[in-house]
Design a protein around this motif. Structure first.
Motif: not given
Ligand SMILES: O=C(O)CCC(=O)C(=O)O
Ligand SMILES: NC(=O)C1=CN([C@@H]2O[C@H](COP(=O)(O)OP(=O)(O)OC[C@H]3O[C@@H](n4cnc5c(N)ncnc54)[C@H](OP(=O)(O)O)[C@@H]3O)[C@@H](O)[C@H]2O)C=CC1
Length: 419
Positions: A72-76, A93-98, A108-110, A146-148, A188-190, A319-321, A347-353
């Motif tokens: 699972g991957k996704g922000g808090i 949305l994270m499932t589809w985004k990844c 995932a998300k929190g 998790p991530a921001p 580059g993640r920020e 933004a998401n949604g 791009g956020g989750v890509v650099v998180s990866y």
């Molecule tokens: O960087 C991540 O792992 C996920 C970031 C996030 O929560 C998102 O893309 O909505």
């Protein structure tokens, strides 16, 4: 904010969209049923000793939507209006985004119902550590990373990593991404989410035959995503004419300097105090005359009530949604080109990866290497979606979801859905 807008909250909107996809893609009914529900959702109560000596109980969630393509991957998110439905939707949305950018992750998300602006650093740390300790059975570099997201940052990620590591008895940096560089974060993640928005915008302008020069831009939200989009586009010569935050917006048809705006926000708390512009509401901001609109705040901001007033010809969903299904229909009828959230803000989750991969190998890359890899991946994902949209004569959103849901459905089917 999973509030009712157009009579539908974000989770309902996500499920309705999946149902539409299921009939279009002729999904196996078993796979469809699995994807309609999160795999697991944990609700936790978080006692925090406040600075005045009182005890306050906060409520938090972590949801795993689908893990068939990877952990699972996704922000808090820390926000007063967090709900379980919202977190379920954001996890899906994270499932589809990844999947749309082809990362080996599930969604995932929190979230915690709190106002981080009203907590002292000590209270925020206490809340984060207690929330993390409640989540430990779900977390781990091979389980859930998790991530921001809204209201959280690299400091919060550092506390999560430390609390998880204390439990294990050794450092586990790859349990979170978006960490500070000094403890295993990635170059580059920020700015990565914004950078991904910019790469997909540049690709869109190319296929639409428009030049970046002289494009006017309006951005809703001036946090991690909105601020970095503004700074990047300003550097490239785009004219930023409107920006907002939670207190309202500022408009200047001659152009705003985002660095000066940021300094003003740091000093005064909001962009609305910027002297070189006219103060406007967030609603007025969305309806401004401009070429490009970047919603980069919360969900369901573009609704059936205001979509027909949107003047931009191109929307980049940072933004998401941010767009309700009803609004989406109106934007499509108006011929507005929308780069959908699961593509635009990936791009956020890509650099998180990339951060996760670097951490697991304990071998770190330069900013240039991260940025080149991000650009290549974002441009490819954009073109994959664009080509499918052209071929099937559907919107970019529908094409992105067709790719994503097909990939997740394939993984789910191959791993076997029946005992
Ligand atoms: O960087 C991540 O792992 C996920 C970031 C996030 O929560 C998102 O893309 O909505
Ligand atoms: N951070 C990331 O890597 C990613 C974030 N996203 C999405 O991008 C969006 C923004 O996230 P992020 O920038 O990280 O969050 P931040 O918390 O850093 O910033 C959020 C911004 O939105 C503003 N805001 C809050 N409520 C409103 C409102 N009602 N109207 C207008 N503006 C508002 C905030 O205002 P104020 O400054 O006054 O608080 C702030 O400027 C979210 O939808 C998030 O899920 C998507 C992918 C990755």
């Amino acid at each position: 904010m999973a509030e009712k807008t157009d009579g539908v909250n974000l989770w309902q909107a996500v499920v309705e969209q999946l149902d539409h996809l299921a009939s279009l893609l002729q999904l196996d009914p078993g796979v469809h049923a699995i994807l309609r529900e999160p795999k697991r959702a944990l609700e936790v109560s978080i006692p925090v000793k406040m600075d005045d000596g009182s005890l306050k109980i906060f409520k938090g969630f972590r949801v795993h939507h689908n893990l068939n393509r990877g952990p699972g991957k996704g922000g808090i998110r820390y926000h007063p209006e967090v709900t379980l439905d919202e977190i379920k939707a954001l996890a899906a949305l994270m499932t589809w985004k990844c999947a749309v950018v082809d990362l080996p992750y599930g969604g995932a998300k929190g979230g915690v119902i709190c106002d981080p602006k009203k907590l002292s650093p000590k209270e925020l740390e206490g809340l984060t550590r207690r929330y993390t300790s409640e989540l430990i059975p779900l977390l781990g570099p091979e389980r859930d990373i998790p991530a921001p997201d809204v209201g959280t940052n690299s400091q919060v990620m550092a506390w999560i990593m430390d609390t998880f590591s204390m439990d294990k008895g050794y450092s586990v940096p790859s349990v979170v991404t978006g960490k500070p560089l000094s403890i295993g974060g990635s170059q580059g993640r920020e700015g990565a989410t914004a950078r991904g928005c910019v790469f997909s915008l540049l690709e869109a302008l190319k296929v639409l035959g428009q030049s970046p020069e002289s494009q006017s831009v309006v951005i809703q939200g001036f946090g991690n995503v909105g601020r970095h989009v503004a700074l990047d586009l300003y550097e490239r010569g785009f004219q930023i004419i409107g920006i907002s935050d939670s207190q309202g917006g500022i408009y200047n048809p001659q152009g705003l300097n985002p660095q000066e705006l940021y300094e003003c926000k740091l000093k005064t708390g909001s962009v609305v105090h910027f002297p070189q512009g006219e103060r406007i509401t967030n609603q007025e901001l969305l309806e401004l005359e401009c070429d490009i609109l970047v919603p980069a705040a919360l969900e369901h901001q573009i609704t059936g009530a205001n979509a027909s007033q949107i003047k931009a010809q191109l929307i980049v969903e940072g933004a998401n949604g941010p767009t309700t299904p009803e609004a989406d229909q109106i934007l499509e009828e108006k011929g507005i080109f929308v780069i959908p959230d699961i593509l635009a803000n990936a791009g956020g989750v890509v650099v998180s990866y990339f951060e996760w991969v670097q951490g697991l190998q304990a071998y770190f890359w330069s900013y240039e290497e991260v940025d080149q890899k991000l650009e290549r991946l974002m441009r490819k994902a954009f073109l994959d979606v664009y080509e499918l949209a052209q071929k099937k004569k559907v919107s970019m959103r529908l094409a992105a979801h067709m790719i994503a849901v097909s990939r997740v459905a394939e993984a789910t089917r191959l791993r076997g859905i029946y005992p």
